[in-house]
Enzyme design. Structure first.
Site, mmCIF file in Angstrom:
data_model
loop_
_atom_site.group_PDB
_atom_site.id
_atom_site.type_symbol
_atom_site.label_atom_id
_atom_site.label_comp_id
_atom_site.label_asym_id
_atom_site.label_seq_id
_atom_site.Cartn_x
_atom_site.Cartn_y
_atom_site.Cartn_z
ATOM 1 N N ASP A 1 45.724 74.600 19.761
ATOM 2 C CA ASP A 1 45.775 74.841 21.202
ATOM 3 C C ASP A 1 45.511 76.302 21.521
ATOM 4 O OD1 ASP A 1 46.859 72.103 21.971
ATOM 5 O OD2 ASP A 1 48.333 72.777 20.509
ATOM 6 N N GLU B 1 42.773 70.793 14.679
ATOM 7 C CA GLU B 1 43.029 70.801 16.114
ATOM 8 C C GLU B 1 44.103 71.831 16.359
ATOM 9 O OE1 GLU B 1 45.222 70.266 19.759
ATOM 10 O OE2 GLU B 1 46.069 69.989 17.782
ATOM 11 N N HIS C 1 50.597 76.552 20.482
ATOM 12 C CA HIS C 1 50.810 75.239 21.079
ATOM 13 C C HIS C 1 51.635 75.322 22.358
ATOM 14 C CE1 HIS C 1 52.820 71.326 21.653
ATOM 15 N NE2 HIS C 1 51.624 70.871 21.344
ATOM 16 N N HIS D 1 46.523 69.199 12.116
ATOM 17 C CA HIS D 1 47.096 69.456 13.434
ATOM 18 C C HIS D 1 47.896 70.746 13.411
ATOM 19 C CE1 HIS D 1 50.051 68.560 16.793
ATOM 20 N NE2 HIS D 1 48.867 68.536 17.380
#
Length: 172
Positions: free
Chosen positions: A59, A57, A72, A30
């Site tokens: 953003d 993952e 993020h 993450h």
């Protein structure tokens, strides 16, 4: 009635067997290896990949000039040295990524443990290129309303050779 119970029994047995079938667990990084190194950095992604993580993952945000960047937060406050540079040397005073061009964003350094590092905000292209053939990447788009879903992302995945490892989420 016996046939119904027999059918239900067979279904229960099949479901129980399915539930006990071996499964694989996939470790997902993450925001890269954010607890060991700066989050959402190429160094963080590379480190986690070298340590066996095969899926990530992260953003995606968009700069004022349309560059897709890996970040993020919508704000630059928490993860960059924005407070020391905002409003100086021609840089914007705004904390919002969307108010900065990518060249301006490159002037900022990402923080780790509250201190500025040498790491800069990577582009989505750089991250996709890093992962091509090495790991699966899940991009969570925070600005999907600003992109051409049918060309921008597909072309990026194609250009970086990461189509097979590329998953893209549009905020709905």
């Amino acid at each position: 009635m016996k046939r119904l119970f027999a059918l239900l029994g067979a279904i229960v047995v099949a479901l129980a067997a399915e539930a006990q079938a071996p499964c694989s667990i996939q470790v997902l990084g993450h925001r890269g290896g954010r607890y060991e190194i700066e989050e959402n950095t190429l160094a963080g992604f590379k480190s986690a990949c070298e340590n066996g993580v095969r899926a990530f993952e992260t953003d995606v945000r968009i700069s004022k000039d349309g560059e897709l960047v890996v970040m993020h937060d919508a704000s630059l406050k928490r993860t960059t040295d924005w407070s020391a540079k905002a409003g100086k040397n021609g840089l914007p005073a705004s904390e919002k990524i969307e108010d900065w061009t990518y060249e301006q964003l490159r002037e900022l350094r990402l923080l780790y443990g509250g201190k500025a590092t040498d790491c800069i905000i990577p582009t989505m292209y750089e991250a996709a290129l890093l992962f091509a053939g090495r790991a699966q990447i899940h991009f969570d788009c925070k600005v999907s309303d600003q992109l051409d879903k049918n060309s921008d992302i597909y072309l990026l995945a194609e250009a970086t050779g990461s189509k097979e490892s590329f998953i893209y989420y549009y905020g709905l």
